[in-house]
Scaffold this motif. Structure first.
Motif, PDB file in Angstrom:
ATOM      1  N   LEU A   2      -7.170  -4.172  -4.017  1.00 46.27           N
ATOM      2  CA  LEU A   2      -5.884  -3.487  -4.023  1.00 46.27           C
ATOM      3  C   LEU A   2      -4.934  -4.204  -3.085  1.00 46.27           C
ATOM      4  O   LEU A   2      -5.300  -4.524  -1.949  1.00 46.27           O
ATOM      5  N   THR A   3      -3.712  -4.463  -3.547  1.00 42.09           N
ATOM      6  CA  THR A   3      -2.757  -5.187  -2.721  1.00 42.09           C
ATOM      7  C   THR A   3      -1.343  -4.845  -3.144  1.00 42.09           C
ATOM      8  O   THR A   3      -1.118  -4.293  -4.233  1.00 42.09           O
ATOM      9  N   ARG A   4      -0.377  -5.193  -2.304  1.00 43.22           N
ATOM     10  CA  ARG A   4       1.040  -5.042  -2.637  1.00 43.22           C
ATOM     11  C   ARG A   4       1.560  -6.373  -3.155  1.00 43.22           C
ATOM     12  O   ARG A   4       1.300  -7.420  -2.560  1.00 43.22           O
ATOM     13  N   ILE A   5       2.298  -6.331  -4.256  1.00 44.21           N
ATOM     14  CA  ILE A   5       2.925  -7.533  -4.807  1.00 44.21           C
ATOM     15  C   ILE A   5       4.394  -7.519  -4.402  1.00 44.21           C
ATOM     16  O   ILE A   5       5.126  -6.578  -4.731  1.00 44.21           O
ATOM     17  N   GLU A   6       4.822  -8.548  -3.708  1.00 45.72           N
ATOM     18  CA  GLU A   6       6.195  -8.616  -3.236  1.00 45.72           C
ATOM     19  C   GLU A   6       7.155  -8.886  -4.401  1.00 45.72           C
ATOM     20  O   GLU A   6       6.740  -9.384  -5.455  1.00 45.72           O
ATOM     21  N   PRO A   7       8.447  -8.541  -4.235  1.00 44.09           N
ATOM     22  CA  PRO A   7       9.431  -8.878  -5.284  1.00 44.09           C
ATOM     23  C   PRO A   7       9.428 -10.379  -5.543  1.00 44.09           C
ATOM     24  O   PRO A   7       9.229 -11.184  -4.629  1.00 44.09           O
ATOM     25  N   GLN A   8       9.658 -10.763  -6.780  1.00 43.64           N
ATOM     26  CA  GLN A   8       9.639 -12.179  -7.137  1.00 43.64           C
ATOM     27  C   GLN A   8      10.850 -12.510  -8.005  1.00 43.64           C
ATOM     28  O   GLN A   8      11.081 -11.870  -9.033  1.00 43.64           O
ATOM     29  N   ARG A   9      11.600 -13.498  -7.572  1.00 46.32           N
ATOM     30  CA  ARG A   9      12.737 -13.974  -8.365  1.00 46.32           C
ATOM     31  C   ARG A   9      12.196 -14.943  -9.404  1.00 46.32           C
ATOM     32  O   ARG A   9      11.463 -15.887  -9.077  1.00 46.32           O
ATOM     33  N   VAL A  10      12.543 -14.713 -10.665  1.00 50.16           N
ATOM     34  CA  VAL A  10      11.974 -15.526 -11.736  1.00 50.16           C
ATOM     35  C   VAL A  10      13.052 -15.954 -12.728  1.00 50.16           C
ATOM     36  O   VAL A  10      14.037 -15.253 -12.941  1.00 50.16           O
ATOM     37  N   ALA A  11      12.821 -17.113 -13.332  1.00 45.92           N
ATOM     38  CA  ALA A  11      13.571 -17.556 -14.506  1.00 45.92           C
ATOM     39  C   ALA A  11      12.699 -17.226 -15.713  1.00 45.92           C
ATOM     40  O   ALA A  11      11.499 -17.508 -15.709  1.00 45.92           O
ATOM     41  N   PHE A  12      13.297 -16.627 -16.757  1.00 45.28           N
ATOM     42  CA  PHE A  12      12.463 -16.128 -17.842  1.00 45.28           C
ATOM     43  C   PHE A  12      13.152 -16.250 -19.195  1.00 45.28           C
ATOM     44  O   PHE A  12      14.383 -16.427 -19.298  1.00 45.28           O
ATOM     45  N   ALA A  13      12.339 -16.139 -20.239  1.00 47.70           N
ATOM     46  CA  ALA A  13      12.814 -16.012 -21.615  1.00 47.70           C
ATOM     47  C   ALA A  13      11.841 -15.108 -22.346  1.00 47.70           C
ATOM     48  O   ALA A  13      10.698 -14.910 -21.900  1.00 47.70           O
ATOM     49  N   VAL A  28      17.763 -15.316 -15.217  1.00 44.22           N
ATOM     50  CA  VAL A  28      17.135 -15.134 -13.911  1.00 44.22           C
ATOM     51  C   VAL A  28      17.217 -13.670 -13.525  1.00 44.22           C
ATOM     52  O   VAL A  28      18.250 -13.013 -13.719  1.00 44.22           O
ATOM     53  N   THR A  29      16.129 -13.145 -12.998  1.00 48.55           N
ATOM     54  CA  THR A  29      16.089 -11.769 -12.523  1.00 48.55           C
ATOM     55  C   THR A  29      15.085 -11.686 -11.387  1.00 48.55           C
ATOM     56  O   THR A  29      14.404 -12.666 -11.065  1.00 48.55           O
ATOM     57  N   THR A  30      15.003 -10.517 -10.783  1.00 49.20           N
ATOM     58  CA  THR A  30      14.012 -10.284  -9.733  1.00 49.20           C
ATOM     59  C   THR A  30      13.033  -9.213 -10.212  1.00 49.20           C
ATOM     60  O   THR A  30      13.446  -8.081 -10.511  1.00 49.20           O
ATOM     61  N   LEU A  31      11.767  -9.596 -10.320  1.00 51.91           N
ATOM     62  CA  LEU A  31      10.742  -8.611 -10.657  1.00 51.91           C
ATOM     63  C   LEU A  31      10.551  -7.708  -9.447  1.00 51.91           C
ATOM     64  O   LEU A  31      10.369  -8.198  -8.326  1.00 51.91           O
ATOM     65  N   PRO A  32      10.576  -6.398  -9.630  1.00 51.65           N
ATOM     66  CA  PRO A  32      10.434  -5.495  -8.485  1.00 51.65           C
ATOM     67  C   PRO A  32       9.048  -5.578  -7.872  1.00 51.65           C
ATOM     68  O   PRO A  32       8.088  -6.022  -8.516  1.00 51.65           O
ATOM     69  N   ALA A  33       8.960  -5.144  -6.642  1.00 49.73           N
ATOM     70  CA  ALA A  33       7.659  -5.110  -5.967  1.00 49.73           C
ATOM     71  C   ALA A  33       6.730  -4.139  -6.681  1.00 49.73           C
ATOM     72  O   ALA A  33       7.167  -3.161  -7.299  1.00 49.73           O
ATOM     73  N   ILE A  34       5.444  -4.417  -6.627  1.00 48.10           N
ATOM     74  CA  ILE A  34       4.415  -3.456  -7.051  1.00 48.10           C
ATOM     75  C   ILE A  34       3.781  -2.931  -5.777  1.00 48.10           C
ATOM     76  O   ILE A  34       3.099  -3.669  -5.056  1.00 48.10           O
ATOM     77  N   GLU A  35       4.046  -1.675  -5.454  1.00 51.92           N
ATOM     78  CA  GLU A  35       3.581  -1.120  -4.183  1.00 51.92           C
ATOM     79  C   GLU A  35       2.064  -1.148  -4.073  1.00 51.92           C
ATOM     80  O   GLU A  35       1.510  -1.376  -2.997  1.00 51.92           O
ATOM     81  N   GLN A  36       1.389  -0.907  -5.180  1.00 55.49           N
ATOM     82  CA  GLN A  36      -0.080  -0.932  -5.158  1.00 55.49           C
ATOM     83  C   GLN A  36      -0.566  -1.496  -6.489  1.00 55.49           C
ATOM     84  O   GLN A  36      -0.326  -0.899  -7.536  1.00 55.49           O
ATOM     85  N   ALA A  37      -1.201  -2.650  -6.425  1.00 55.53           N
ATOM     86  CA  ALA A  37      -1.719  -3.292  -7.626  1.00 55.53           C
ATOM     87  C   ALA A  37      -3.217  -3.508  -7.482  1.00 55.53           C
ATOM     88  O   ALA A  37      -3.698  -3.914  -6.417  1.00 55.53           O
ATOM     89  N   ALA A  38      -3.945  -3.216  -8.558  1.00 52.89           N
ATOM     90  CA  ALA A  38      -5.340  -3.606  -8.646  1.00 52.89           C
ATOM     91  C   ALA A  38      -5.356  -4.999  -9.237  1.00 52.89           C
ATOM     92  O   ALA A  38      -4.879  -5.219 -10.356  1.00 52.89           O
ATOM     93  N   VAL A  39      -5.879  -5.959  -8.492  1.00 57.00           N
ATOM     94  CA  VAL A  39      -5.807  -7.364  -8.899  1.00 57.00           C
ATOM     95  C   VAL A  39      -7.212  -7.911  -9.132  1.00 57.00           C
ATOM     96  O   VAL A  39      -8.081  -7.808  -8.257  1.00 57.00           O
ATOM     97  N   GLN A  99      -2.408  -5.240 -12.081  1.00 51.72           N
ATOM     98  CA  GLN A  99      -2.187  -3.951 -12.724  1.00 51.72           C
ATOM     99  C   GLN A  99      -1.666  -2.920 -11.721  1.00 51.72           C
ATOM    100  O   GLN A  99      -2.380  -2.543 -10.796  1.00 51.72           O
ATOM    101  N   PRO A 100      -0.408  -2.458 -11.871  1.00 51.78           N
ATOM    102  CA  PRO A 100       0.080  -1.389 -11.004  1.00 51.78           C
ATOM    103  C   PRO A 100      -0.775  -0.132 -11.173  1.00 51.78           C
ATOM    104  O   PRO A 100      -1.072   0.261 -12.308  1.00 51.78           O
ATOM    105  N   VAL A 101      -1.141   0.501 -10.058  1.00 55.18           N
ATOM    106  CA  VAL A 101      -1.969   1.711 -10.116  1.00 55.18           C
ATOM    107  C   VAL A 101      -1.512   2.712  -9.068  1.00 55.18           C
ATOM    108  O   VAL A 101      -0.877   2.383  -8.080  1.00 55.18           O
ATOM    109  N   THR A 102      -1.865   3.961  -9.321  1.00 54.24           N
ATOM    110  CA  THR A 102      -1.741   5.034  -8.328  1.00 54.24           C
ATOM    111  C   THR A 102      -3.065   5.781  -8.304  1.00 54.24           C
ATOM    112  O   THR A 102      -3.815   5.792  -9.282  1.00 54.24           O
ATOM    113  N   HIS A 103      -3.344   6.396  -7.165  1.00 57.17           N
ATOM    114  CA  HIS A 103      -4.603   7.137  -7.031  1.00 57.17           C
ATOM    115  C   HIS A 103      -4.428   8.531  -7.654  1.00 57.17           C
ATOM    116  O   HIS A 103      -3.407   9.185  -7.449  1.00 57.17           O
TER     117      HIS A 103
END
Length: 285
Positions: free
Chosen positions: A129-140, A215-226, A279-283
């Motif tokens: 379990l970990t937090r994923i920080e916001p990430q700026r990405v170029a996408f299509a 270009v956009t910023t993917l929001p943080a995932i407060e709790q991810a099962a990785v 995978q974003p998760v909540t308990h």
């Protein structure tokens, strides 16, 4: 003395080859195996004994997983030995991958079976379990016909290549790792099998949208099962299922769409790839 050439009716030849008459007619239709002769009046088809070995070869190649178009090229001599060998090696690789996928599937089935018998199953894949920080990405984005590697792989690979090419054309020298997001297409409330595929690369704050990418910023995932998947994307669903099994057993439920982060350059052989499943998760309360 008249020497009669031994021939078989289509029914007899089908019986010898252990195939259906319908299949023989189809093979004739696509130019794979034509009868030795056809009566111009009755339309009856006749096969010669020597054609049995050709039919056997066709059935063997089909059983190996080769496509009929490729088998036709081999049987009709339109491929040299090198080309035939390449097809056979490709078929062998596909069978090997299928064996590996089935082994993983069997391990998971055994674990599931033990859980139904009251045992606590061992995790089949490490998860943290970990937090994923916001990430700026170029996408299509693009659309795939459905889920599964057979539909996703032909879309995500070229799409990542497209974004990478456009970033380089825009003068962006450093970017990555790559990220993919897959979402069912529920637009306009219409039932659809399509999947919306997003291909992205992490970029720095100076990169702006340009021709071929946004270009956009993917929001943080407060709790991810990785979980980390090793190897080909063709077996990635097995790792995802194992990740979801872990979450359920440990009291977590999904709270968003999974992201795939590719740590290995796409130019490397797939068996060496390392992919993070986030995978974003909540308990569960």
């Amino acid at each position: 003395m008249v020497c009669l050439t031994l021939v078989y009716t289509i029914g007899e030849f089908a019986s010898i080859g252990r195939v259906t008459v319908r299949l023989l007619r189809y093979y004739d239709q696509i130019g794979l195996l034509a009868p030795a002769r056809v009566d111009p009046v009755s339309g009856y088809r006749w096969y010669e004994p020597e054609q049995a070995s050709t039919l056997t070869r066709i059935l063997q190649l089909r059983d190996f997983g080769l496509k009929l178009d490729d088998i036709t090229k081999i049987i009709n001599g339109r491929l040299d030995r090198t080309g035939e060998q390449a097809l056979l090696v490709g078929a062998r690789d596909a069978l090997q991958l299928e064996i590996e996928q089935n082994r993983i599937r069997l391990d998971r089935l055994d674990g599931y079976l033990r859980s139904t018998q009251g045992e606590t199953p061992e995790p089949t894949i490490p998860v943290e379990l970990t937090r994923i920080e916001p990430q700026r990405v170029a996408f299509a984005t693009a659309a795939a016909a459905g889920w599964g590697p057979i539909n996703i792989t032909p879309v995500i690979g070229p799409l990542l290549g497209h974004v990478a090419d456009r970033l380089e054309a825009a003068g962006v020298a450093q970017f990555g790792p790559a990220i993919a997001i897959y979402q069912a297409d529920g637009s306009a409330g219409v039932d659809s099998d399509r999947v919306r595929v997003t291909a992205a690369y992490v970029v720095d704050h100076t990169v702006r949208s340009a021709d071929g990418f946004d270009v956009t910023t993917l929001p943080a995932i407060e709790q991810a099962a990785v979980a980390v998947h090793h190897g080909s994307v063709a077996s990635i669903d097995q790792s995802w299922h194992a990740l979801m099994d872990w979450a359920d057993r440990n009291g977590y439920q999904p709270s968003g769409v999974c992201r795939e982060l590719y740590r290995t350059p796409g130019s490397e052989p797939q068996e060496t790839w390392v992919t993070d499943l986030q995978q974003p998760v909540t308990h569960r309360s």
